[in-house]
Design an enzyme around this catalytic site. Structure first.
Site, PDB file in Angstrom:
ATOM      1  CD  GLN A  15      -2.768  -0.400   2.494  1.00  0.00           C
ATOM      2  OE1 GLN A  15      -3.743   0.343   2.138  1.00  0.00           O
ATOM      3  NE2 GLN A  15      -2.210  -0.213   3.774  1.00  0.00           N
ATOM      4  NE  ARG A  98       1.543   2.947  14.644  1.00  0.00           N
ATOM      5  CZ  ARG A  98       1.077   3.595  15.898  1.00  0.00           C
ATOM      6  NH1 ARG A  98       0.630   4.011  16.530  1.00  0.00           N
ATOM      7  NH2 ARG A  98      -0.311   5.060  15.092  1.00  0.00           N
ATOM      8  CB  VAL A 129       7.747   3.419   7.035  1.00  0.00           C
ATOM      9  CG1 VAL A 129       6.668   3.417   6.551  1.00  0.00           C
ATOM     10  CG2 VAL A 129       8.539   4.745   6.473  1.00  0.00           C
ATOM     11  CG  ASP A 159       2.913   9.879  15.166  1.00  0.00           C
ATOM     12  OD1 ASP A 159       1.843   9.229  14.882  1.00  0.00           O
ATOM     13  OD2 ASP A 159       4.092   9.345  14.332  1.00  0.00           O
ATOM     14  NE  ARG A 162      -1.748  10.073  10.971  1.00  0.00           N
ATOM     15  CZ  ARG A 162      -1.276   8.546  11.324  1.00  0.00           C
ATOM     16  NH1 ARG A 162      -0.673   8.333  12.622  1.00  0.00           N
ATOM     17  NH2 ARG A 162      -1.817   8.094  10.476  1.00  0.00           N
ATOM     18  CG  HIS A 187       5.443   5.719  14.020  1.00  0.00           C
ATOM     19  ND1 HIS A 187       3.723   6.903  14.261  1.00  0.00           N
ATOM     20  CD2 HIS A 187       4.566   4.702  13.498  1.00  0.00           C
ATOM     21  CE1 HIS A 187       3.507   6.346  13.378  1.00  0.00           C
ATOM     22  NE2 HIS A 187       3.254   5.094  12.983  1.00  0.00           N
TER      23      HIS A 187
HETATM   24  N1  LIG Z   1       6.241   4.847  10.558  1.00  0.00           N
HETATM   25  C1  LIG Z   1       4.476   4.909  10.611  1.00  0.00           C
HETATM   26  O1  LIG Z   1       4.133   6.241  10.404  1.00  0.00           O
HETATM   27  C2  LIG Z   1       3.548   4.279   9.223  1.00  0.00           C
HETATM   28  C3  LIG Z   1       4.088   2.787   9.880  1.00  0.00           C
HETATM   29  N2  LIG Z   1       2.899   2.186   8.699  1.00  0.00           N
HETATM   30  C4  LIG Z   1       3.668   0.832   8.640  1.00  0.00           C
HETATM   31  O2  LIG Z   1       4.351   0.313   7.688  1.00  0.00           O
HETATM   32  C5  LIG Z   1       4.318  -1.229   6.798  1.00  0.00           C
HETATM   33  C6  LIG Z   1       4.036  -1.507   5.797  1.00  0.00           C
HETATM   34  O3  LIG Z   1       2.849  -0.690   5.433  1.00  0.00           O
HETATM   35  P1  LIG Z   1       1.507  -1.540   4.143  1.00  0.00           P
HETATM   36  O4  LIG Z   1       2.693  -1.028   2.612  1.00  0.00           O
HETATM   37  O5  LIG Z   1      -0.137  -0.600   4.588  1.00  0.00           O
HETATM   38  O6  LIG Z   1       1.271  -2.507   4.431  1.00  0.00           O
HETATM   39  P2  LIG Z   1       1.212  -4.039   3.141  1.00  0.00           P
HETATM   40  O7  LIG Z   1       1.880  -5.106   3.903  1.00  0.00           O
HETATM   41  O8  LIG Z   1       0.575  -2.958   1.989  1.00  0.00           O
HETATM   42  O9  LIG Z   1       1.840  -3.699   2.140  1.00  0.00           O
HETATM   43  C7  LIG Z   1       3.383  -4.223   2.736  1.00  0.00           C
HETATM   44  C8  LIG Z   1       5.039  -5.103   1.395  1.00  0.00           C
HETATM   45  O10 LIG Z   1       6.683  -5.422   2.369  1.00  0.00           O
HETATM   46  C9  LIG Z   1       6.189  -6.939   1.840  1.00  0.00           C
HETATM   47  N3  LIG Z   1       7.166  -6.796   2.604  1.00  0.00           N
HETATM   48  C10 LIG Z   1       7.303  -7.955   3.659  1.00  0.00           C
HETATM   49  N4  LIG Z   1       9.019  -8.059   3.984  1.00  0.00           N
HETATM   50  C11 LIG Z   1       8.923  -7.767   3.020  1.00  0.00           C
HETATM   51  C12 LIG Z   1      10.609  -7.972   3.331  1.00  0.00           C
HETATM   52  N5  LIG Z   1      11.319  -8.864   3.971  1.00  0.00           N
HETATM   53  N6  LIG Z   1      11.248  -7.762   1.713  1.00  0.00           N
HETATM   54  C13 LIG Z   1      10.698  -6.607   1.292  1.00  0.00           C
HETATM   55  N7  LIG Z   1       8.743  -6.363   0.999  1.00  0.00           N
HETATM   56  C14 LIG Z   1       8.582  -7.445   2.371  1.00  0.00           C
HETATM   57  C15 LIG Z   1       4.776  -6.693   1.036  1.00  0.00           C
HETATM   58  O11 LIG Z   1       4.875  -8.425   0.320  1.00  0.00           O
HETATM   59  C16 LIG Z   1       4.299  -6.170   1.347  1.00  0.00           C
HETATM   60  O12 LIG Z   1       3.456  -6.054  -0.895  1.00  0.00           O
HETATM   61  C17 LIG Z   1       3.601  -1.586   7.800  1.00  0.00           C
HETATM   62  O13 LIG Z   1       4.090  -2.226   9.032  1.00  0.00           O
HETATM   63  C18 LIG Z   1       2.459  -0.434   9.037  1.00  0.00           C
HETATM   64  O14 LIG Z   1       2.843  -0.688   9.856  1.00  0.00           O
HETATM   65  C19 LIG Z   1       2.485   2.341   7.653  1.00  0.00           C
HETATM   66  C20 LIG Z   1       1.760   3.949   8.246  1.00  0.00           C
HETATM   67  C21 LIG Z   1       2.289   4.811   9.262  1.00  0.00           C
HETATM   68  O1  LIG Z   2      -1.211   2.763  13.227  1.00  0.00           O
HETATM   69  C1  LIG Z   2      -0.374   1.821  12.001  1.00  0.00           C
HETATM   70  O2  LIG Z   2      -0.846   0.577  11.634  1.00  0.00           O
HETATM   71  C2  LIG Z   2      -0.375   2.588  10.757  1.00  0.00           C
HETATM   72  C3  LIG Z   2       0.464   3.334  11.539  1.00  0.00           C
HETATM   73  O3  LIG Z   2       1.853   3.252  11.693  1.00  0.00           O
HETATM   74  C4  LIG Z   2       0.103   4.858  11.451  1.00  0.00           C
HETATM   75  O4  LIG Z   2      -1.032   5.473  10.707  1.00  0.00           O
HETATM   76  O5  LIG Z   2       0.401   5.332  12.282  1.00  0.00           O
END
Ligand SMILES: NC(=O)C1=CN([C@@H]2O[C@H](COP(=O)(O)OP(=O)(O)OC[C@H]3O[C@@H](n4cnc5c(N)ncnc54)[C@H](O)[C@@H]3O)[C@@H](O)[C@H]2O)C=CC1
Ligand SMILES: O=C([O-])CC(=O)C(=O)O
Length: 325
Positions: A15, A98, A129, A159, A162, A187
């Site tokens: 995503q 998380r 991330v 954050d 936000r 986070h």
């Molecule tokens: N720090 C922040 O503010 C935020 C962090 N996140 C985190 O970011 C991460 C990704 O979120 P999304 O894109 O929504 O998840 P998603 O599930 O849509 O995409 C994650 C992708 O990573 C791939 N993946 C898994 N293991 C891998 C590896 N070893 N090497 C390379 N690719 C790999 C998967 O195949 C998948 O396509 C999650 O852990 C989520 O909680 C999400 C939003 C904000």
């Molecule tokens: O809440 C979650 O799991 C994804 C994230 O880190 C955020 O949106 O801040």
């Protein structure tokens, strides 16, 4: 013409990756005059979907996109990379915190830390991330002893943004005129969004809102915004997370605006009593491609208590992955 910068994105078919890759490729992160080579990493079963992303990236004909490498081998993706955006990891679902992802995701970051250590540019800038971002960043850093430890950072910029958005909505003043918000710590739901130094149209933010709104609405709304998005969308924040990642790296590389700061999860140097090494959200200014933690801010008891609580949670997370760091 400048020579291309190598930018690795992990989880590039996910995503966030899907939103992020196009913005990086189009120059929104490093500037319209900076060509980029995109190094996209995915797990093997997602390579077909990643190929679709590559086709779409090519079909955009971005002037700043020089070359794309798409692979399931971390050592290929990280080869000579200058910026590594470590996104690929499992996201949480409803009802999870998380840190519940730690066991599922920690191995990814120890393996990727080692791969970065082996092949990345020696001054690679790393943004984690994937959640729990601060602890995953610590794991990657500890597995890459030959790289610059300061360059391992975690994303609290979403954050921060936000916080600007909530304060803007409350005061009716555009975010452009809000400065100096801070996200301290993790986070996670213990993060501390601090408005004691923030200004709105040049006036102290806390003189414009009442303490009850600050303590009982603003802080919990910012802390819980990720969960609120999951509830509303049925999936975690993606476009806003990608946007925050762009902001984080752009400001780090190109500098922060005069008279303002941003929040970054960075290894503590002992500032504000947070022990050295902990990857903790701090207010930072950036210049000449480097960041500095803002010094000398007053911290009252209200703030100190919250800064300690989020630090304590980070220590607990670290204890849970002792064998990987
Ligand atoms: N720090 C922040 O503010 C935020 C962090 N996140 C985190 O970011 C991460 C990704 O979120 P999304 O894109 O929504 O998840 P998603 O599930 O849509 O995409 C994650 C992708 O990573 C791939 N993946 C898994 N293991 C891998 C590896 N070893 N090497 C390379 N690719 C790999 C998967 O195949 C998948 O396509 C999650 O852990 C989520 O909680 C999400 C939003 C904000
Ligand atoms: O809440 C979650 O799991 C994804 C994230 O880190 C955020 O949106 O801040």
């Amino acid at each position: 013409m400048k020579s291309p910068v190598n930018v690795a994105i992990t989880g590039a078919a996910g995503q966030i990756g899907y939103a992020l890759a196009f913005r990086v490729a189009s120059g929104q992160m490093l500037g319209p005059d900076q060509p980029v080579n995109l190094h996209l990493l995915e797990i093997t079963p997602a390579l077909g979907s990643l190929q679709g992303v590559v086709m779409e990236l090519n079909d955009c004909a971005f002037p700043t996109l020089n070359k794309i490498v798409a692979t399931d081998d971390a050592k290929v993706a990280f080869k000579d990379c200058n910026v590594a955006l470590l996104v690929g990891a499992r996201p949480r679902g409803p009802g999870m915190e998380r840190k519940d992802l730690l066991l599922a995701n920690a191995q990814i970051f120890s393996a990727q830390g080692k791969a970065l250590d082996a092949v990345a540019d020696r001054n690679v800038r790393v943004l984690v991330v994937g959640n729990p971002a601060n602890t995953n960043s610590l794991i990657a850093q500890r597995n890459a002893p030959n790289l610059n430890a300061r360059n391992f950072t975690a994303m609290v910029r979403l954050d921060h943004n936000r916080a600007l958005s909530q304060l803007s909505e409350k005061t009716g003043v555009h975010f452009n005129n809000i400065r100096k918000a801070i996200i301290w710590g993790n986070h996670s739901a213990t993060q501390y969004p601090d408005l004691h130094h923030a200004t709105v149209d040049g006036k102290p933010a806390l003189s414009l809102v009442d303490q009850k709104w600050y303590a009982e609405t603003f802080i919990p709304v910012v802390q819980q915004r990720g969960a609120a998005i999951i509830k509303a969308r049925g999936a975690s924040s993606a476009a806003s997370a990608a946007s925050a990642a762009i902001d984080h790296v752009r400001d780090w590389v190109k500098g922060t605006a005069d008279g303002d700061w941003v929040s970054m999860g960075v290894p503590s140097d002992g500032s504000y009593g947070i022990p050295a090494g902990v990857i903790y959200g701090f207010p930072v200014t950036c210049k000449n491609g480097d960041y500095q933690i803002v010094q000398g801010l007053s911290v009252n008891d209200f703030s100190r208590q919250r800064m300690e609580a989020t630090h304590k949670e980070l220590l607990e997370e670290r204890d849970g992955v002792k064998e990987l760091i």
